[in-house]
Write a protein that holds these residues in place. Structure first.
Motif, PDB file in Angstrom:
ATOM      1  N   ALA A 164       0.681  -1.288   0.047  1.00 36.67           N
ATOM      2  CA  ALA A 164       0.121   0.121  -0.156  1.00 36.67           C
ATOM      3  C   ALA A 164       0.866   1.230   0.090  1.00 36.67           C
ATOM      4  O   ALA A 164       0.438   2.039  -0.789  1.00 36.67           O
ATOM      5  N   GLU A 165       1.964   1.313   0.773  1.00 34.92           N
ATOM      6  CA  GLU A 165       3.095   2.323   0.855  1.00 34.92           C
ATOM      7  C   GLU A 165       3.487   2.709  -0.564  1.00 34.92           C
ATOM      8  O   GLU A 165       3.453   3.536  -1.138  1.00 34.92           O
ATOM      9  N   ASP A 166       3.883   1.366  -1.239  1.00 42.79           N
ATOM     10  CA  ASP A 166       4.684   1.484  -2.262  1.00 42.79           C
ATOM     11  C   ASP A 166       3.441   1.884  -3.449  1.00 42.79           C
ATOM     12  O   ASP A 166       4.049   2.835  -4.170  1.00 42.79           O
ATOM     13  N   ALA A 167       2.398   1.586  -3.444  1.00 42.55           N
ATOM     14  CA  ALA A 167       1.303   2.071  -4.509  1.00 42.55           C
ATOM     15  C   ALA A 167       1.206   3.701  -4.148  1.00 42.55           C
ATOM     16  O   ALA A 167       0.919   4.375  -5.068  1.00 42.55           O
ATOM     17  N   GLY A 168       1.110   4.276  -3.039  1.00 42.41           N
ATOM     18  CA  GLY A 168       1.050   5.529  -2.767  1.00 42.41           C
ATOM     19  C   GLY A 168       2.044   6.172  -3.403  1.00 42.41           C
ATOM     20  O   GLY A 168       1.979   7.341  -3.643  1.00 42.41           O
ATOM     21  N   ALA A 169       3.511   5.530  -3.224  1.00 45.53           N
ATOM     22  CA  ALA A 169       4.583   6.343  -3.767  1.00 45.53           C
ATOM     23  C   ALA A 169       4.712   5.988  -5.382  1.00 45.53           C
ATOM     24  O   ALA A 169       5.746   6.424  -6.200  1.00 45.53           O
ATOM     25  N   ARG A 170       3.880   5.306  -5.995  1.00 41.92           N
ATOM     26  CA  ARG A 170       4.067   5.051  -7.366  1.00 41.92           C
ATOM     27  C   ARG A 170       4.906   4.059  -7.659  1.00 41.92           C
ATOM     28  O   ARG A 170       5.772   4.075  -8.558  1.00 41.92           O
ATOM     29  N   ASN A 171       5.415   3.316  -6.636  1.00 45.47           N
ATOM     30  CA  ASN A 171       6.337   2.440  -6.890  1.00 45.47           C
ATOM     31  C   ASN A 171       6.194   0.845  -6.705  1.00 45.47           C
ATOM     32  O   ASN A 171       6.917  -0.073  -6.347  1.00 45.47           O
ATOM     33  N   LEU A 172       4.819   0.580  -6.963  1.00 46.11           N
ATOM     34  CA  LEU A 172       4.354  -0.905  -7.130  1.00 46.11           C
ATOM     35  C   LEU A 172       4.345  -1.258  -8.357  1.00 46.11           C
ATOM     36  O   LEU A 172       3.850  -0.915  -9.251  1.00 46.11           O
ATOM     37  N   HIS A 173       4.996  -2.557  -8.511  1.00 48.46           N
ATOM     38  CA  HIS A 173       5.132  -3.230  -9.910  1.00 48.46           C
ATOM     39  C   HIS A 173       4.555  -4.450 -10.048  1.00 48.46           C
ATOM     40  O   HIS A 173       5.163  -5.504 -10.033  1.00 48.46           O
ATOM     41  N   LEU A 174       3.366  -4.608  -9.714  1.00 51.07           N
ATOM     42  CA  LEU A 174       2.630  -6.032  -9.630  1.00 51.07           C
ATOM     43  C   LEU A 174       2.734  -6.684 -10.822  1.00 51.07           C
ATOM     44  O   LEU A 174       2.986  -7.810 -10.544  1.00 51.07           O
ATOM     45  N   LYS A 175       2.716  -6.104 -11.855  1.00 47.26           N
ATOM     46  CA  LYS A 175       3.101  -6.880 -13.234  1.00 47.26           C
ATOM     47  C   LYS A 175       4.228  -7.836 -13.076  1.00 47.26           C
ATOM     48  O   LYS A 175       4.204  -8.845 -13.464  1.00 47.26           O
ATOM     49  N   HIS A 176       5.528  -7.094 -12.819  1.00 51.73           N
ATOM     50  CA  HIS A 176       6.531  -7.833 -12.616  1.00 51.73           C
ATOM     51  C   HIS A 176       6.492  -8.918 -11.710  1.00 51.73           C
ATOM     52  O   HIS A 176       6.966  -9.885 -11.881  1.00 51.73           O
ATOM     53  N   CYS A 177       5.919  -8.766 -10.590  1.00 53.15           N
ATOM     54  CA  CYS A 177       5.843  -9.791  -9.689  1.00 53.15           C
ATOM     55  C   CYS A 177       5.064 -11.065 -10.162  1.00 53.15           C
ATOM     56  O   CYS A 177       5.622 -11.920  -9.990  1.00 53.15           O
ATOM     57  N   PHE A 178       3.933 -10.712 -10.842  1.00 56.56           N
ATOM     58  CA  PHE A 178       3.311 -11.929 -11.468  1.00 56.56           C
ATOM     59  C   PHE A 178       3.948 -12.655 -12.608  1.00 56.56           C
ATOM     60  O   PHE A 178       3.955 -13.688 -12.825  1.00 56.56           O
ATOM     61  N   TYR A 179       4.728 -11.808 -13.234  1.00 55.11           N
ATOM     62  CA  TYR A 179       5.429 -12.465 -14.558  1.00 55.11           C
ATOM     63  C   TYR A 179       6.692 -13.377 -13.801  1.00 55.11           C
ATOM     64  O   TYR A 179       6.966 -14.346 -14.374  1.00 55.11           O
ATOM     65  N   CYS A 180       7.310 -12.806 -12.785  1.00 60.78           N
ATOM     66  CA  CYS A 180       8.371 -13.691 -12.101  1.00 60.78           C
ATOM     67  C   CYS A 180       7.798 -14.930 -11.438  1.00 60.78           C
ATOM     68  O   CYS A 180       8.286 -16.086 -11.859  1.00 60.78           O
ATOM     69  N   ARG A 181       6.658 -14.763 -11.034  1.00 63.32           N
ATOM     70  CA  ARG A 181       6.025 -15.987 -10.482  1.00 63.32           C
ATOM     71  C   ARG A 181       5.690 -17.171 -11.636  1.00 63.32           C
ATOM     72  O   ARG A 181       5.980 -18.330 -11.484  1.00 63.32           O
ATOM     73  N   LEU A 182       5.324 -16.558 -12.619  1.00 67.18           N
ATOM     74  CA  LEU A 182       4.962 -17.477 -13.969  1.00 67.18           C
ATOM     75  C   LEU A 182       6.287 -18.031 -14.354  1.00 67.18           C
ATOM     76  O   LEU A 182       6.193 -19.249 -14.827  1.00 67.18           O
TER      77      LEU A 182
END
Length: 104
Positions: free
Chosen positions: A81-99
């Motif tokens: 939530a803090e990263d999202a507030g700072a516009r530093n959240l990169h979920l797409k990268h996290c999901f691609y890494c898991r795949l």
């Protein structure tokens, strides 16, 4: 769902099949308490990220908790939530890494 099969399995057990983001969100609402995320913390997360991003982030945290990668889902939720507030959240990268990890 491919990146987070543990979440998908638990979520289907709470609500059946997913037709849309609303179904996933309702499942997250049910599962958040199970991993120690309070309703208040969940509401704050949704306010900061938006419902869809918060739901995707929760699926990732739930998955990592289920596989033993995350001991404190509440702490991870707060950090995201803090990263999202700072516009530093990169979920797409996290999901691609898991795949990628699942493919190897």
């Amino acid at each position: 769902m491919q990146a987070c099969p543990e979440f998908a399995s638990w979520a289907r057990n709470t609500g059946g099949f997913f037709k849309d983001w609303g179904d996933m969100h309702r499942s997250a609402d049910h599962l958040m308490l199970m991993v120690g995320i309070s309703e208040h913390a969940w509401n704050v997360t949704q306010e900061r990220m938006g419902t869809q991003v918060a739901t995707a982030a929760f699926a990732l945290v739930f998955e990592k908790h289920g596989t033993g990668e995350v001991a404190s889902p509440g702490g991870w939720r707060g950090g995201m939530a803090e990263d999202a507030g700072a516009r530093n959240l990169h979920l797409k990268h996290c999901f691609y890494c898991r795949l990628d990890r699942k493919a190897t």
